[in-house]
Design a protein around this motif. Structure first.
Motif, PDB file in Angstrom:
ATOM      1  N   ILE A 178       9.207  10.939  -3.753  1.00  0.00           N
ATOM      2  CA  ILE A 178       7.990  10.118  -3.688  1.00  0.00           C
ATOM      3  C   ILE A 178       8.199   8.808  -4.430  1.00  0.00           C
ATOM      4  O   ILE A 178       7.773   7.740  -3.972  1.00  0.00           O
ATOM      5  N   GLN A 179       8.879   8.883  -5.573  1.00  0.00           N
ATOM      6  CA  GLN A 179       9.150   7.670  -6.344  1.00  0.00           C
ATOM      7  C   GLN A 179      10.016   6.699  -5.543  1.00  0.00           C
ATOM      8  O   GLN A 179       9.726   5.509  -5.448  1.00  0.00           O
ATOM      9  N   GLN A 180      11.091   7.216  -4.965  1.00  0.00           N
ATOM     10  CA  GLN A 180      12.035   6.357  -4.249  1.00  0.00           C
ATOM     11  C   GLN A 180      11.513   5.906  -2.889  1.00  0.00           C
ATOM     12  O   GLN A 180      11.822   4.802  -2.440  1.00  0.00           O
ATOM     13  N   GLY A 181      10.768   6.779  -2.235  1.00  0.00           N
ATOM     14  CA  GLY A 181      10.348   6.477  -0.867  1.00  0.00           C
ATOM     15  C   GLY A 181       8.966   5.900  -0.727  1.00  0.00           C
ATOM     16  O   GLY A 181       8.589   5.456   0.363  1.00  0.00           O
ATOM     17  N   PHE A 182       8.185   5.884  -1.817  1.00  0.00           N
ATOM     18  CA  PHE A 182       6.829   5.341  -1.722  1.00  0.00           C
ATOM     19  C   PHE A 182       6.514   4.357  -2.850  1.00  0.00           C
ATOM     20  O   PHE A 182       6.189   3.198  -2.607  1.00  0.00           O
ATOM     21  N   ILE A 183       6.639   4.816  -4.088  1.00  0.00           N
ATOM     22  CA  ILE A 183       6.265   3.964  -5.212  1.00  0.00           C
ATOM     23  C   ILE A 183       7.195   2.754  -5.341  1.00  0.00           C
ATOM     24  O   ILE A 183       6.738   1.609  -5.459  1.00  0.00           O
ATOM     25  N   ASP A 184       8.501   3.004  -5.314  1.00  0.00           N
ATOM     26  CA  ASP A 184       9.464   1.911  -5.495  1.00  0.00           C
ATOM     27  C   ASP A 184       9.332   0.819  -4.426  1.00  0.00           C
ATOM     28  O   ASP A 184       9.350  -0.373  -4.757  1.00  0.00           O
ATOM     29  N   PRO A 185       9.208   1.161  -3.132  1.00  0.00           N
ATOM     30  CA  PRO A 185       9.037   0.094  -2.125  1.00  0.00           C
ATOM     31  C   PRO A 185       7.786  -0.752  -2.357  1.00  0.00           C
ATOM     32  O   PRO A 185       7.802  -1.961  -2.134  1.00  0.00           O
ATOM     33  N   LEU A 186       6.703  -0.123  -2.817  1.00  0.00           N
ATOM     34  CA  LEU A 186       5.480  -0.878  -3.081  1.00  0.00           C
ATOM     35  C   LEU A 186       5.697  -1.880  -4.221  1.00  0.00           C
ATOM     36  O   LEU A 186       5.338  -3.053  -4.118  1.00  0.00           O
ATOM     37  N   LEU A 233      -9.758  -3.446  -7.926  1.00  0.00           N
ATOM     38  CA  LEU A 233      -8.821  -4.562  -7.849  1.00  0.00           C
ATOM     39  C   LEU A 233      -7.477  -4.100  -7.287  1.00  0.00           C
ATOM     40  O   LEU A 233      -6.827  -4.823  -6.517  1.00  0.00           O
ATOM     41  N   ALA A 234      -7.049  -2.904  -7.667  1.00  0.00           N
ATOM     42  CA  ALA A 234      -5.804  -2.361  -7.126  1.00  0.00           C
ATOM     43  C   ALA A 234      -5.923  -2.103  -5.628  1.00  0.00           C
ATOM     44  O   ALA A 234      -4.973  -2.319  -4.864  1.00  0.00           O
ATOM     45  N   ALA A 235      -7.092  -1.657  -5.199  1.00  0.00           N
ATOM     46  CA  ALA A 235      -7.303  -1.369  -3.776  1.00  0.00           C
ATOM     47  C   ALA A 235      -7.147  -2.620  -2.927  1.00  0.00           C
ATOM     48  O   ALA A 235      -6.573  -2.582  -1.830  1.00  0.00           O
ATOM     49  N   VAL A 236      -7.651  -3.742  -3.431  1.00  0.00           N
ATOM     50  CA  VAL A 236      -7.547  -5.003  -2.682  1.00  0.00           C
ATOM     51  C   VAL A 236      -6.086  -5.403  -2.510  1.00  0.00           C
ATOM     52  O   VAL A 236      -5.665  -5.834  -1.435  1.00  0.00           O
ATOM     53  N   GLU A 237      -5.288  -5.238  -3.558  1.00  0.00           N
ATOM     54  CA  GLU A 237      -3.882  -5.629  -3.471  1.00  0.00           C
ATOM     55  C   GLU A 237      -3.080  -4.643  -2.628  1.00  0.00           C
ATOM     56  O   GLU A 237      -2.144  -5.033  -1.930  1.00  0.00           O
ATOM     57  N   LEU A 238      -3.442  -3.365  -2.663  1.00  0.00           N
ATOM     58  CA  LEU A 238      -2.747  -2.377  -1.845  1.00  0.00           C
ATOM     59  C   LEU A 238      -2.850  -2.708  -0.360  1.00  0.00           C
ATOM     60  O   LEU A 238      -1.885  -2.542   0.398  1.00  0.00           O
ATOM     61  N   GLN A 239      -4.007  -3.166   0.059  1.00  0.00           N
ATOM     62  CA  GLN A 239      -4.193  -3.545   1.459  1.00  0.00           C
ATOM     63  C   GLN A 239      -3.198  -4.631   1.846  1.00  0.00           C
ATOM     64  O   GLN A 239      -2.589  -4.601   2.916  1.00  0.00           O
ATOM     65  N   HIS A 240      -3.052  -5.604   0.968  1.00  0.00           N
ATOM     66  CA  HIS A 240      -2.171  -6.724   1.249  1.00  0.00           C
ATOM     67  C   HIS A 240      -0.717  -6.269   1.314  1.00  0.00           C
ATOM     68  O   HIS A 240       0.041  -6.682   2.193  1.00  0.00           O
ATOM     69  N   LEU A 241      -0.295  -5.430   0.383  1.00  0.00           N
ATOM     70  CA  LEU A 241       1.080  -4.947   0.373  1.00  0.00           C
ATOM     71  C   LEU A 241       1.391  -4.161   1.648  1.00  0.00           C
ATOM     72  O   LEU A 241       2.487  -4.281   2.214  1.00  0.00           O
ATOM     73  N   VAL A 260       4.780   4.584   4.502  1.00  0.00           N
ATOM     74  CA  VAL A 260       4.386   3.975   3.230  1.00  0.00           C
ATOM     75  C   VAL A 260       3.209   3.027   3.444  1.00  0.00           C
ATOM     76  O   VAL A 260       2.225   3.052   2.690  1.00  0.00           O
ATOM     77  N   ALA A 261       3.302   2.176   4.470  1.00  0.00           N
ATOM     78  CA  ALA A 261       2.231   1.223   4.734  1.00  0.00           C
ATOM     79  C   ALA A 261       0.924   1.945   5.077  1.00  0.00           C
ATOM     80  O   ALA A 261      -0.143   1.576   4.575  1.00  0.00           O
ATOM     81  N   TYR A 262       1.016   2.965   5.907  1.00  0.00           N
ATOM     82  CA  TYR A 262      -0.189   3.709   6.295  1.00  0.00           C
ATOM     83  C   TYR A 262      -0.821   4.387   5.080  1.00  0.00           C
ATOM     84  O   TYR A 262      -2.043   4.340   4.880  1.00  0.00           O
ATOM     85  N   THR A 263       0.011   5.016   4.257  1.00  0.00           N
ATOM     86  CA  THR A 263      -0.505   5.708   3.081  1.00  0.00           C
ATOM     87  C   THR A 263      -1.145   4.740   2.106  1.00  0.00           C
ATOM     88  O   THR A 263      -2.205   5.022   1.528  1.00  0.00           O
ATOM     89  N   ALA A 264      -0.515   3.578   1.918  1.00  0.00           N
ATOM     90  CA  ALA A 264      -1.073   2.574   1.005  1.00  0.00           C
ATOM     91  C   ALA A 264      -2.433   2.094   1.503  1.00  0.00           C
ATOM     92  O   ALA A 264      -3.360   1.881   0.716  1.00  0.00           O
TER      93      ALA A 264
END
Length: 301
Positions: free
Chosen positions: A14-22, A56-64, A96-100
């Motif tokens: 999860i760290q390598q495949g989701f958190i790190d790419p974000l 505030l994190a939610a707004v940036e997650l959408q953009h990422l 990753v994009a869908y989950t974010a």
């Protein structure tokens, strides 16, 4: 009742495949206009932005998430659909994009305890609706790209506006519990027009940068798949840029951007109060800056 679980969470994966790419994508850009705008408006309304970290994190997650999807191409297979600079397999990138994207709504509805229950529900709805509209807008955008429609036909840009500057306005209105106030409609309308102007300007800048072989500044903001500005098959980016400039298509895009900017200005002309003043200054400092830069590059060659 059914016995022990048959799997364990693979935290390392999860760290390598989701958190790190974000975080990698987050670190690649320096402009974070969305949480900045929301925080400025909250502060102008007399409250502390740090009370609303999940929002505030939610707004940036959408953009990422949108930036991740911008790395994809409409190819016939996985190899053709992924850009060379992408180090993640296509299925992982999409996941990753869908989950974010989905996390953004979850952050608001479950973790933003500073908001009242009803306000949380309203904001979660706005986030979910922005996701839906953006998906529809991007699909129509690709269809327009195939038809090479003129900028004046780009009604679908209204669907792409919420994720740029309107959603941060919604966040601030929710934090201040003013989402039903008379001024809310004016602020949201101005933000929508400013969003379109900004995206059009960034698209011009991004196409110009790619034509010169430079890293596109549009990485900071999702560019639009504008067919009039896109290269034809087997056409060099520099040739495509010269063609669009000489044909007047770039001027047409910029004219559309200026009209949208004027709409935002008119929407705020009669608005009063600290929120309207803050939004006005923000638009002048961001949208006007990018419009001026787009005008400059349009005359560069």
């Amino acid at each position: 009742m059914t016995g022990p679980a048959r799997f364990d969470w693979d935290v390392e994966a999860i760290q390598q495949g989701f958190i790190d790419p974000l975080y990698e994508l987050f670190d690649q850009k320096t402009e974070r206009w969305r949480p900045t705008l929301a925080a400025l408006l909250i502060e102008a309304g007399g409250r502390a932005p740090e009370r609303y970290p999940a929002m505030l994190a939610a707004v940036e997650l959408q953009h990422l998430a949108l930036l991740m999807l911008e790395r994809l191409r409409n190819g016939r297979n996985i190899a053709e659909s992924t850009t060379p600079e992408s180090r993640l397999p296509l299925p992982v990138l999409v996941t990753v994009a869908y989950t974010a994207k989905q996390m953004a709504s979850t952050l608001v509805i479950r973790h933003e305890g500073a908001l009242a229950t009803g306000t949380r529900s309203w904001l979660a709805y706005q986030v979910s609706r922005a996701l839906y509209e953006a998906s529809a807008g991007m699909a129509v955008d690709i269809q327009f790209a195939a038809k090479e429609a003129s900028p004046r036909e780009r009604w679908h840009l209204r669907l792409l506006a919420p994720l740029t500057f309107r959603l941060p306005v919604d966040c601030a209105l929710a934090a201040l519990d003013r989402h039903e106030a008379p001024e809310a409609r004016t602020l949201r309308e101005a933000a929508s027009h400013a969003s379109i102007a900004y995206r059009l300007a960034m698209d011009v800048i991004g196409r110009h940068d790619r034509a010169r072989g430079e890293p596109a500044q549009a990485l900071h903001e999702l560019p639009i798949h504008w067919s009039p500005l896109a290269p034809r098959p087997d056409e060099a980016p520099s040739v495509a840029w010269r063609r669009t400039v000489e044909s007047g298509l770039v001027a047409d895009v910029l004219s559309h951007a200026r009209r949208e900017r004027q709409e935002a200005r008119e929407a705020l002309a009669t608005a009063e109060g600290p929120l309207a003043a803050t939004l006005r200054v923000f638009i002048e400092a961001t949208v006007d800056m990018r419009l001026a830069e787009a005008e400059e590059v349009s005359h560069a060659e």
